[in-house]
Design an enzyme around this catalytic site. Structure first.
Site, mmCIF file in Angstrom:
data_model
loop_
_atom_site.group_PDB
_atom_site.id
_atom_site.type_symbol
_atom_site.label_atom_id
_atom_site.label_comp_id
_atom_site.label_asym_id
_atom_site.label_seq_id
_atom_site.Cartn_x
_atom_site.Cartn_y
_atom_site.Cartn_z
ATOM 1 N N SER A 1 14.365 -1.360 14.535
ATOM 2 C CA SER A 1 13.750 -2.674 14.273
ATOM 3 C C SER A 1 12.818 -2.644 13.076
ATOM 4 O O SER A 1 12.185 -3.654 12.768
ATOM 5 C CB SER A 1 12.957 -3.097 15.512
ATOM 6 N N GLY A 2 12.729 -1.486 12.396
ATOM 7 C CA GLY A 2 11.808 -1.359 11.272
ATOM 8 C C GLY A 2 12.495 -1.561 9.927
ATOM 9 O O GLY A 2 13.643 -2.032 9.856
ATOM 10 N N VAL B 1 13.785 0.573 7.577
ATOM 11 C CA VAL B 1 15.054 1.287 7.358
ATOM 12 C C VAL B 1 16.082 0.877 8.410
ATOM 13 O O VAL B 1 17.255 0.651 8.092
ATOM 14 C CB VAL B 1 14.837 2.811 7.361
ATOM 15 N N TYR C 1 1.360 13.822 9.867
ATOM 16 C CA TYR C 1 2.730 13.300 9.775
ATOM 17 C C TYR C 1 3.647 14.345 9.137
ATOM 18 O O TYR C 1 4.750 14.613 9.609
ATOM 19 C CB TYR C 1 2.667 12.035 8.922
ATOM 20 N N ASN D 1 9.617 7.168 -1.359
ATOM 21 C CA ASN D 1 8.996 5.924 -0.866
ATOM 22 C C ASN D 1 10.027 4.801 -0.781
ATOM 23 O O ASN D 1 10.674 4.489 -1.783
ATOM 24 C CB ASN D 1 7.867 5.491 -1.802
ATOM 25 N N VAL D 2 10.185 4.237 0.412
ATOM 26 C CA VAL D 2 11.185 3.203 0.662
ATOM 27 C C VAL D 2 10.503 1.838 0.671
ATOM 28 O O VAL D 2 9.349 1.723 1.081
ATOM 29 C CB VAL D 2 11.886 3.428 2.020
ATOM 30 N N HIS E 1 2.569 0.363 3.212
ATOM 31 C CA HIS E 1 2.780 1.208 2.048
ATOM 32 C C HIS E 1 2.436 0.405 0.797
ATOM 33 O O HIS E 1 2.269 -0.816 0.848
ATOM 34 C CB HIS E 1 4.225 1.692 1.992
ATOM 35 N N TRP F 1 -5.773 -0.750 -5.076
ATOM 36 C CA TRP F 1 -6.630 0.350 -4.659
ATOM 37 C C TRP F 1 -6.284 1.624 -5.435
ATOM 38 O O TRP F 1 -5.110 1.936 -5.636
ATOM 39 C CB TRP F 1 -6.494 0.586 -3.148
ATOM 40 N N ARG G 1 5.232 7.521 -8.520
ATOM 41 C CA ARG G 1 6.121 7.504 -7.358
ATOM 42 C C ARG G 1 7.562 7.182 -7.762
ATOM 43 O O ARG G 1 7.786 6.542 -8.805
ATOM 44 C CB ARG G 1 5.672 6.442 -6.322
HETATM 45 P P1 NAP Z 1 8.758 1.096 10.316
HETATM 46 O O1 NAP Z 1 9.234 -0.081 9.552
HETATM 47 O O2 NAP Z 1 7.322 1.210 10.638
HETATM 48 O O3 NAP Z 1 9.629 1.186 11.671
HETATM 49 C C1 NAP Z 1 9.318 2.165 12.615
HETATM 50 C C2 NAP Z 1 10.314 2.047 13.753
HETATM 51 O O4 NAP Z 1 10.001 3.028 14.738
HETATM 52 C C3 NAP Z 1 10.259 0.672 14.440
HETATM 53 O O5 NAP Z 1 11.554 0.329 14.854
HETATM 54 C C4 NAP Z 1 9.360 0.961 15.653
HETATM 55 O O6 NAP Z 1 9.607 0.081 16.736
HETATM 56 C C5 NAP Z 1 9.823 2.373 15.993
HETATM 57 N N1 NAP Z 1 8.812 3.098 16.759
HETATM 58 C C6 NAP Z 1 7.543 3.394 16.385
HETATM 59 N N2 NAP Z 1 6.897 4.067 17.384
HETATM 60 C C7 NAP Z 1 7.794 4.167 18.416
HETATM 61 C C8 NAP Z 1 7.743 4.714 19.734
HETATM 62 N N3 NAP Z 1 6.632 5.287 20.205
HETATM 63 N N4 NAP Z 1 8.851 4.622 20.515
HETATM 64 C C9 NAP Z 1 9.972 4.016 20.052
HETATM 65 N N5 NAP Z 1 10.107 3.481 18.809
HETATM 66 C C10 NAP Z 1 9.029 3.558 18.009
HETATM 67 O O7 NAP Z 1 9.156 2.451 9.577
HETATM 68 P P2 NAP Z 1 10.275 2.720 8.458
HETATM 69 O O8 NAP Z 1 9.612 2.630 7.149
HETATM 70 O O9 NAP Z 1 11.509 1.915 8.753
HETATM 71 O O10 NAP Z 1 10.563 4.272 8.754
HETATM 72 C C11 NAP Z 1 11.768 4.678 9.392
HETATM 73 C C12 NAP Z 1 11.868 6.182 9.220
HETATM 74 O O11 NAP Z 1 11.899 6.475 7.811
HETATM 75 C C13 NAP Z 1 10.655 6.940 9.790
HETATM 76 O O12 NAP Z 1 11.096 8.123 10.429
HETATM 77 C C14 NAP Z 1 9.820 7.267 8.548
HETATM 78 O O13 NAP Z 1 9.071 8.435 8.741
HETATM 79 C C15 NAP Z 1 10.905 7.467 7.515
HETATM 80 N N6 NAP Z 1 10.478 7.265 6.119
HETATM 81 C C16 NAP Z 1 9.937 6.075 5.725
HETATM 82 C C17 NAP Z 1 9.557 5.933 4.371
HETATM 83 C C18 NAP Z 1 8.919 4.655 3.858
HETATM 84 O O14 NAP Z 1 8.494 4.655 2.679
HETATM 85 N N7 NAP Z 1 8.854 3.594 4.654
HETATM 86 C C19 NAP Z 1 9.759 6.990 3.469
HETATM 87 C C20 NAP Z 1 10.346 8.163 3.930
HETATM 88 C C21 NAP Z 1 10.713 8.296 5.254
HETATM 89 P P3 NAP Z 1 8.801 -1.333 16.841
HETATM 90 O O15 NAP Z 1 9.473 -2.244 15.828
HETATM 91 O O16 NAP Z 1 9.043 -1.767 18.242
HETATM 92 O O17 NAP Z 1 7.374 -1.043 16.492
HETATM 93 O O1 GFB Z 2 2.822 4.008 -0.184
HETATM 94 P P1 GFB Z 2 1.502 4.665 -0.166
HETATM 95 O O2 GFB Z 2 0.488 4.085 0.751
HETATM 96 O O3 GFB Z 2 1.575 6.194 0.241
HETATM 97 O O4 GFB Z 2 1.005 4.665 -1.716
HETATM 98 P P2 GFB Z 2 1.914 7.545 -0.516
HETATM 99 C C1 GFB Z 2 -0.217 5.029 -2.002
HETATM 100 C C2 GFB Z 2 -0.484 4.980 -3.517
HETATM 101 O O5 GFB Z 2 -0.545 3.610 -3.914
HETATM 102 C C3 GFB Z 2 -1.844 5.573 -3.774
HETATM 103 C C4 GFB Z 2 -1.883 3.287 -4.360
HETATM 104 O O6 GFB Z 2 -1.838 6.166 -5.041
HETATM 105 C C5 GFB Z 2 -2.776 4.366 -3.721
HETATM 106 O O7 GFB Z 2 -3.922 4.566 -4.490
HETATM 107 N N1 GFB Z 2 -2.232 1.926 -3.912
HETATM 108 C C6 GFB Z 2 -2.760 0.965 -4.709
HETATM 109 C C7 GFB Z 2 -2.104 1.431 -2.680
HETATM 110 N N2 GFB Z 2 -3.005 -0.145 -4.001
HETATM 111 C C8 GFB Z 2 -2.603 0.101 -2.732
HETATM 112 C C9 GFB Z 2 -2.597 -0.674 -1.524
HETATM 113 O O8 GFB Z 2 -3.023 -1.829 -1.464
HETATM 114 N N3 GFB Z 2 -2.093 -0.079 -0.397
HETATM 115 C C10 GFB Z 2 -1.591 1.226 -0.423
HETATM 116 N N4 GFB Z 2 -1.072 1.737 0.701
HETATM 117 N N5 GFB Z 2 -1.587 1.990 -1.548
HETATM 118 C C11 GFB Z 2 2.951 8.015 1.813
HETATM 119 C C12 GFB Z 2 2.752 8.962 2.938
HETATM 120 O O9 GFB Z 2 2.232 8.501 0.737
HETATM 121 O O10 GFB Z 2 4.314 7.981 1.426
HETATM 122 C C13 GFB Z 2 3.622 8.532 4.087
HETATM 123 O O11 GFB Z 2 1.387 8.946 3.291
HETATM 124 C C14 GFB Z 2 5.059 8.303 3.696
HETATM 125 O O12 GFB Z 2 3.601 9.550 4.992
HETATM 126 C C15 GFB Z 2 5.118 7.451 2.459
HETATM 127 O O13 GFB Z 2 5.672 9.487 3.410
HETATM 128 C C16 GFB Z 2 6.515 7.366 1.962
HETATM 129 O O14 GFB Z 2 3.117 7.410 -1.380
HETATM 130 O O15 GFB Z 2 0.697 8.062 -1.167
#
Ligand code: NAP
Ligand code: GFB
Length: 325
Positions: free
Chosen positions: A19-20, A22, A147, A176-177, A190, A212, A219
């Protein structure tokens, strides 16, 4: 109580975290881009159906859907500033979710599990570009150690299930997605999603956009639908236990401030942009190599960042009422 798949039987795929950001992208590709083959069953789970921190709930939902294949996305996820506040919570929740899903998959004879790591788990002090062999070569960045260590353990768990039981459980490592259905919360989101919401609000209120940090960290951003298309290929075709980085090329890496300008253009924001350097920059860079992916898929086409940002901003504006804010 083995649910292993006989050769002819179509896959029953369980997508945890369906539901998130990805998960919704995978659902789109499965339902709108012919990603579901004849007879296959795809189930997209949310935490409302089963809290995967809880072993009994995990076992119950596997009993209900009897998957032959699992795409394991469920995790406690968030941006830099949430990680810095809740590193222990990220560690404990994700360690338990991952162990419950992998052990239950093994107990039920699931044929293949594809889990999702993240490029932030690599060592902070490293040579660039980063490749798959470097996962365990030193501590991750301090901002997300909880994490990162929980995610690194998935790679170790996959090796354990293969060494002891011959299980072919593997993982992908996206950078970063971003995309529709992201978390657009000002504090916990993010960078791109949080800034899309801030830009939308600043335009509405006629106030400066607060970015910020210094805007200089770099990235590589990958569009959620590209991640989804690659996930389906990995589920069907990728046969290694070792993980695979999912990323655009190194040449696509850019400073945050350039991405901010793309968001401002996409939302037609002409106001002042202010960089609040009292806020952390987090990791300055984590340049990932996609050479291994390119060896497998030399012709895969990534969505250009400006196009993906425009599509995501349009989705956010048109779906503001249902978006996570
Ligand atoms: P997201 O939008 O926050 O979605 C997280 C999902 O996990 C939601 O479906 C949530 O369900 C579910 N979830 C969270 N806690 C749970 C629990 N205790 N039991 C069951 N389900 C649970 O995250 P996303 O960005 O799609 O991330 C998906 C995967 O990609 C993760 O493994 C993340 O680490 C990885 N990833 C993300 C990024 C990024 O930049 N976003 C980058 C690299 C890897 P609800 O909707 O019910 O809360
Ligand atoms: O996506 P983000 O929060 O995480 O990006 P990371 C952070 C970068 O964006 C930092 C700048 O350099 C922040 O200073 N930034 C500027 C901001 N304005 C903002 C804002 O309003 N919000 C946020 N969030 N950042 C994450 C990991 O690292 O990458 C997670 O902590 C995950 O675990 C994710 O892996 C993909 O890229 O720094």
């Amino acid at each position: 109580m083995m649910d292993s798949q006989t050769k002819a039987e179509p896959m029953r795929v369980l997508v945890t975290g369906g539901s998130g950001l990805v998960g919704k992208a995978i659902e789109h590709v499965v339902k709108q881009e012919g990603g579901c083959l004849k007879g296959e069953q795809w189930t997209f789970l949310s935490s409302k159906e089963a809290n995967l921190v809880d072993l009994q709930q995990t076992r119950a939902v596997f009993e209900k859907y009897r998957p032959t294949h699992v795409i394991h996305l469920a995790a406690k996820v968030g941006g830099l500033y949430l990680h810095m506040k809740e590193n222990l919570h990220f560690l404990r929740d994700n360690l338990r979710i991952n162990d419950n899903v992998l052990q239950t998959s093994h107990e039920r004879g699931v044929t293949k599990v594809v889990s999702c790591l993240s490029s932030c788990i690599f060592p902070d002090k490293t040579t660039y570009p980063i490749d798959e062999s470097m996962i365990h070569n030193g501590p991750p960045h301090d901002s997300n150690f909880g994490y990162s260590h929980a995610k690194r353990m998935i790679d170790i768990q996959n090796r354990g299930y293969f060494a002891q039981h011959g299980r072919r459980y593997t993982a992908v490592i996206p950078t970063n997605v971003y995309g529709p259905y992201d978390n657009f919360n000002f504090e916990n989101g993010h960078v791109l999603s949080a800034l899309m919401h801030k830009t939308y609000a600043a335009k509405k209120e006629g106030t400066p956009l607060q970015v910020w940090g210094s805007g200089t960290p770099r990235r590589q951003f990958i569009y959620s639908l590209d991640v989804a298309r690659l996930f389906l290929w990995v589920l069907r075709e990728y046969d290694e236990i070792d993980p695979l980085i999912l990323s655009v090329g190194e040449e696509e890496e850019l400073p945050i401030k350039d991405a901010v300008q793309m968001i401002a253009d996409a939302l037609d924001f002409k106001g002042q942009i202010v960089f609040d350097t009292s806020k952390s920059d987090g990791q300055m860079k984590k340049t990932a190599s996609n050479a291994k992916l390119r060896r497998y898929l030399p012709d895969f086409t990534f969505t250009p960042l400006s196009e993906g940002i425009k599509k995501t901003c349009d989705w956010f504006v048109n779906n503001y009422d249902i978006a996570r804010t």
